[in-house]
Design a protein around this motif. Structure first.
Motif, PDB file in Angstrom:
ATOM      1  N   SER A   3      -8.342 -72.461 -57.918  1.00 16.89           N
ATOM      2  CA  SER A   3      -9.170 -72.350 -58.715  1.00 16.89           C
ATOM      3  C   SER A   3     -10.799 -73.512 -59.202  1.00 16.89           C
ATOM      4  O   SER A   3     -11.510 -72.744 -58.907  1.00 16.89           O
ATOM      5  CB  SER A   3      -8.568 -72.867 -60.633  1.00 16.89           C
ATOM      6  OG  SER A   3      -7.607 -71.366 -59.812  1.00 16.89           O
ATOM      7  N   GLN A   4     -10.358 -74.902 -58.278  1.00 18.20           N
ATOM      8  CA  GLN A   4     -10.759 -75.402 -58.513  1.00 18.20           C
ATOM      9  C   GLN A   4     -12.296 -75.740 -57.370  1.00 18.20           C
ATOM     10  O   GLN A   4     -13.416 -75.273 -57.817  1.00 18.20           O
ATOM     11  CB  GLN A   4     -10.303 -76.892 -58.573  1.00 18.20           C
ATOM     12  CG  GLN A   4     -11.409 -77.959 -58.619  1.00 18.20           C
ATOM     13  CD  GLN A   4     -10.457 -79.072 -57.622  1.00 18.20           C
ATOM     14  OE1 GLN A   4      -9.367 -79.341 -57.992  1.00 18.20           O
ATOM     15  NE2 GLN A   4     -11.074 -80.224 -57.776  1.00 18.20           N
ATOM     16  N   ARG A   5     -11.299 -75.062 -56.363  1.00 22.20           N
ATOM     17  CA  ARG A   5     -12.172 -74.615 -54.757  1.00 22.20           C
ATOM     18  C   ARG A   5     -13.549 -74.011 -55.305  1.00 22.20           C
ATOM     19  O   ARG A   5     -14.509 -73.536 -54.992  1.00 22.20           O
ATOM     20  CB  ARG A   5     -11.711 -74.578 -53.922  1.00 22.20           C
ATOM     21  CG  ARG A   5     -12.496 -74.777 -52.138  1.00 22.20           C
ATOM     22  CD  ARG A   5     -13.757 -75.532 -52.052  1.00 22.20           C
ATOM     23  NE  ARG A   5     -13.545 -76.879 -52.366  1.00 22.20           N
ATOM     24  CZ  ARG A   5     -13.241 -76.867 -50.274  1.00 22.20           C
ATOM     25  NH1 ARG A   5     -13.753 -76.176 -50.054  1.00 22.20           N
ATOM     26  NH2 ARG A   5     -13.109 -78.525 -50.585  1.00 22.20           N
ATOM     27  N   LEU A   6     -12.842 -72.553 -56.132  1.00 19.28           N
ATOM     28  CA  LEU A   6     -13.410 -71.190 -56.139  1.00 19.28           C
ATOM     29  C   LEU A   6     -14.674 -72.088 -57.542  1.00 19.28           C
ATOM     30  O   LEU A   6     -15.768 -71.594 -57.118  1.00 19.28           O
ATOM     31  CB  LEU A   6     -12.138 -70.691 -57.472  1.00 19.28           C
ATOM     32  CG  LEU A   6     -14.152 -68.790 -57.720  1.00 19.28           C
ATOM     33  CD1 LEU A   6     -14.363 -68.443 -56.720  1.00 19.28           C
ATOM     34  CD2 LEU A   6     -12.460 -68.474 -58.205  1.00 19.28           C
ATOM     35  N   ASP A   7     -14.328 -72.397 -58.337  1.00 19.23           N
ATOM     36  CA  ASP A   7     -15.606 -72.720 -59.097  1.00 19.23           C
ATOM     37  C   ASP A   7     -16.709 -74.026 -58.368  1.00 19.23           C
ATOM     38  O   ASP A   7     -17.814 -74.199 -58.477  1.00 19.23           O
ATOM     39  CB  ASP A   7     -14.965 -73.819 -60.375  1.00 19.23           C
ATOM     40  CG  ASP A   7     -13.855 -73.281 -61.342  1.00 19.23           C
ATOM     41  OD1 ASP A   7     -14.160 -71.905 -61.385  1.00 19.23           O
ATOM     42  OD2 ASP A   7     -13.385 -73.670 -62.293  1.00 19.23           O
ATOM     43  N   ASP A   8     -16.131 -75.075 -57.450  1.00 18.16           N
ATOM     44  CA  ASP A   8     -16.808 -75.674 -56.544  1.00 18.16           C
ATOM     45  C   ASP A   8     -18.221 -74.409 -56.294  1.00 18.16           C
ATOM     46  O   ASP A   8     -19.279 -75.182 -56.296  1.00 18.16           O
ATOM     47  CB  ASP A   8     -16.677 -76.650 -56.018  1.00 18.16           C
ATOM     48  CG  ASP A   8     -16.992 -77.072 -54.836  1.00 18.16           C
ATOM     49  OD1 ASP A   8     -17.676 -78.138 -55.238  1.00 18.16           O
ATOM     50  OD2 ASP A   8     -16.717 -77.311 -53.717  1.00 18.16           O
ATOM     51  N   LEU A  10     -18.720 -71.494 -56.248  1.00 17.94           N
ATOM     52  CA  LEU A  10     -19.565 -70.269 -57.138  1.00 17.94           C
ATOM     53  C   LEU A  10     -20.705 -71.707 -58.143  1.00 17.94           C
ATOM     54  O   LEU A  10     -22.209 -71.534 -58.172  1.00 17.94           O
ATOM     55  CB  LEU A  10     -18.796 -70.184 -58.130  1.00 17.94           C
ATOM     56  CG  LEU A  10     -17.720 -68.933 -58.100  1.00 17.94           C
ATOM     57  CD1 LEU A  10     -16.999 -68.869 -59.277  1.00 17.94           C
ATOM     58  CD2 LEU A  10     -18.817 -67.976 -57.404  1.00 17.94           C
ATOM     59  N   SER A  11     -20.824 -73.033 -58.655  1.00 22.13           N
ATOM     60  CA  SER A  11     -21.580 -73.621 -58.755  1.00 22.13           C
ATOM     61  C   SER A  11     -22.567 -73.771 -57.403  1.00 22.13           C
ATOM     62  O   SER A  11     -23.651 -74.481 -57.853  1.00 22.13           O
ATOM     63  CB  SER A  11     -20.839 -75.339 -59.412  1.00 22.13           C
ATOM     64  OG  SER A  11     -20.295 -75.937 -58.007  1.00 22.13           O
TER      65      SER A  11
END
Length: 676
Positions: free
Chosen positions: A83-88, A90-91
């Protein structure tokens, strides 16, 4: 959550009636039952596709450190992330499409609720391999090569006509299940094991392959990941990013996991010529390199056998880097560190009979090609002892290694005429030119005897990382060098480490650097201009502490007398991070690391070349008559043990060599005080 077995619940009730402490014990027992399942759920596996609009955006994405890439196309990259890399991502503005939120969701969507029953489980695999070993003990032995994070066996099957013995034969390897959710990668190795054992004695091709090769089949190197249907091992690590060659922080460390350590240690004990690593999903023959777009030294042979594999099934044949870039994978380590031509075979992850049909004959063809080229043994000229040696085709450059037990080597080559260099620690290099190779259908035999020499050198590349400032698809455009150039005696061929890059070298189990009076080893740094570097040593090849040994600039010698150890086996050289990263041959340029052979007393060896011949007679006569250099050590000149070094020793030694006279007397047997 799984239901507790009925018998288990009945047993708990009986215990409960007999013990007032069961309320304390019950949670502990339940935790033990479910510990394995809880372990598997600790790591997120989100399967996503990242859409890219240009090659530049694709290159930027692939340059994301630690990004776990599963596959790639012209305008997309499939990744496995949390999830953390997904958010990264996307950002940063990437167009990310989540396909599956977990490995379980993926498996059920692709294979249904009973996905785990459609392929061999760990216990199924163990049972089948044990049965094969029981049914065919004359051609198969089963070996527990090591254990996974959770203690499951990593089994290897050796198929050969004399499986209990290490023979002078080419060696071939098949590995499956680097990634636990690539189920077909287990099935194909198991089917090949079954095919070889069941058809031996009735199929001439199988008879030849079993009788004339040593084949190792490792169907499930990631049994924990297979048990849970996850890509990663039980520590949440992608095992095919954990190998040491051009490792770049895609795992906790170099060979950080027990599973990759097992493959490395097994590979160090066997001189595999050709290997296949099975993966899914896709119909691809992926050959080295994976970290850069530059033809390997053995490109002609590598491409030839890869295209032959693809001719059986119309798979796409591609250099790994041109598909997508990876660091620290099995293929690049096998070839870069061991000279083993290792290809990734990507198959569909469904329809076992069809995938087997497409790959069976292709695998057999690769086994046939294992014996192409030149093969033989490397031995000590005097004793006949088999040597752990390095064999380099001078027209190509990438070495192969002899089997450490038998001393045999196999250098795969296409038809042609070649020059080969044979090297062994503590021996003089021998170069043989004009060696003709007829091509397919058997190797040219070439056995070589080596003479003793006076220097040792680095024998194996443990790991390396060459820093590169460029992005995909132009990585390493200014650095065509290979890590193996650091091995052997100085020859002006070097490996450029890149700005801040590093290499870890093994000086040899039996030939470590030893503390003697004066300098103990020399690093030859020989690039276009002198460069600086830092030097470290460790007691372990990986996972240990690297202690500073000093700094060097250009070719530099080092004395280890001030250290807390008298011997060093593992050495690390790291560029000092100075200079330009974009220049040609960036960073320090390492040609070799050598250290003197431990002084030994060879009776009659007056000139300290570890040989006894007429050159010793001439050397001693020159010292006595023309004031030439003295014997080394001086007492070595007293070959007749009369406590003097004079012309009588010259006559004595000449008589021994020319007329089979009395042998020279060992120095330690002469209790003399010499006047220098």
């Amino acid at each position: 959550m799984k239901k507790l077995p009925k018998l288990f619940l009945i047993s708990l009730r009986k215990i409960f009636k007999s013990s007032k402490f069961i309320l304390i014990l019950l949670p502990v027992l339940i935790c033990i039952v479910f510990l394995q399942d809880l372990k598997a759920s600790e790591f997120e596996e989100i399967y996503a596709r990242v859409w890219v609009s240009s090659i530049q955006e694709k290159g930027k994405l692939l340059a994301e450190r630690g990004l776990d890439v599963d596959a790639a196309g012209p305008d997309w990259v499939d990744v496995v992330i949390d999830s953390q890399r997904l958010d990264d991502l996307l950002s940063k503005g990437y167009d990310v499409e989540v396909v599956f939120r977990s490995s379980q969701e993926r498996n059920q969507a692709l294979f249904g609720k009973d996905w785990d029953l459609q392929f061999h489980s760990y216990s199924d695999m163990v049972a089948e391999m044990e049965q094969a070993a029981s049914d065919h003990p004359d051609i198969l032995i089963l070996d527990t090569l090591g254990y996974s994070v959770q203690g499951k066996m990593i089994l290897g099957a050796k198929v050969s006509d004399n499986p209990d013995s290490e023979e002078n034969e080419p060696e071939f390897r098949i590995i499956g299940c680097h990634h636990g959710n690539e189920f077909m990668s287990v099935e194909i190795p198991l089917l090949m094991l079954e095919y070889l054992t069941d058809n031996y004695g009735s199929d001439p091709q199988v008879d030849h392959l079993v009788n004339d090769l040593e084949t190792w089949i490792i169907p499930m190197m990631n049994p924990d990941g297979r048990t849970y249907g996850t890509r990663y091992n039980a520590n949440g690590v992608d095992l095919n990013r954990d190998y040491g060659y051009i490792w770049n922080f895609y795992s906790p460390g170099i060979f950080s996991q027990p599973e990759t350590k097992v493959i490395r240690e097994h590979g160090m004990k066997n001189n595999f010529s050709i290997s296949l690593s099975f993966h899914t999903s896709g119909d691809v023959v992926n050959h080295v390199w994976n970290y850069r777009d530059y033809p390997v030294a053995d490109s002609a042979f590598v491409v030839d056998i890869s295209e032959e594999y693809g001719s059986y099934n119309s798979y796409w044949v591609v250099e790994g880097y041109q598909w997508y870039q990876t660091f620290g994978d099995c293929n690049d380590w096998s070839y870069g560190s061991r000279g083993d031509i290792d290809a990734t075979i990507e198959t569909d992850n469904f329809d076992i009979p069809n995938v087997w049909s497409l790959n069976k004959d292709a695998i057999l063809a690769m086994m046939e090609r294992t014996d192409d080229g030149i093969r033989g043994t490397v031995t000590d000229r005097i004793t006949g002892e088999h040597l752990e040696a390095m064999v380099t085709c001078m027209e190509l450059g990438q070495p192969v290694f002899t089997d450490p037990e038998v001393g045999d080597y196999q250098k795969n080559l296409l038809e042609g005429t070649y020059t080969l260099k044979f090297s062994a620690n503590g021996y003089q290099d021998t170069v043989i030119s004009g060696v003709a190779v007829k091509g397919r259908g058997g190797a040219t035999a070439l056995n070589v005897e080596l003479e003793s020499g006076s220097e040792f050198y680095a024998t194996h590349v443990i790991s390396c990382y060459f820093y590169d400032p460029f992005s995909y698809p132009n990585n390493y455009q200014n650095n065509p060098t290979n890590a193996s150039a650091t091995l052997g005696l100085p020859d002006s061929t070097f490996a450029s480490l890149g700005k801040g890059g590093h290499i870890e070298l093994d000086m040899g189990e039996n030939t470590p650097i030893v503390n003697f009076p004066g300098d103990d080893f020399t690093i030859y740094e020989v690039g276009p201009t002198p460069d600086g570097y830092n030097v470290y040593y460790s007691e372990l090849p990986y996972g240990g502490t690297w202690y500073s040994l000093g700094t060097g600039y250009g070719t530099t010698s080092f004395d280890i007398s001030s250290l807390s150890t008298d011997t060093i086996r593992y050495l690390k050289i790291e560029d000092d991070n100075d200079g330009s990263a974009t220049e040609l041959y960036p960073g320090c340029d390492i040609d070799a690391v050598t250290h003197p052979r431990e002084p030994v007393s060879v009776p009659g060896d007056v000139n300290a070349d570890y040989l006894v011949n007429l050159s010793d007679v001439i050397y001693l006569a020159n010292h006595l008559i023309k004031s030439g250099p003295p014997p080394t050590p001086f007492e070595a000149g007293d070959v007749n043990c009369d406590c003097e070094v004079n012309l009588g020793d010259v006559i004595y030694l000449a008589n021994y060599l020319l007329k089979s006279g009395t042998p020279p007397v060992p120095i330690q047997e002469c209790e003399c005080e010499y006047r220098f």
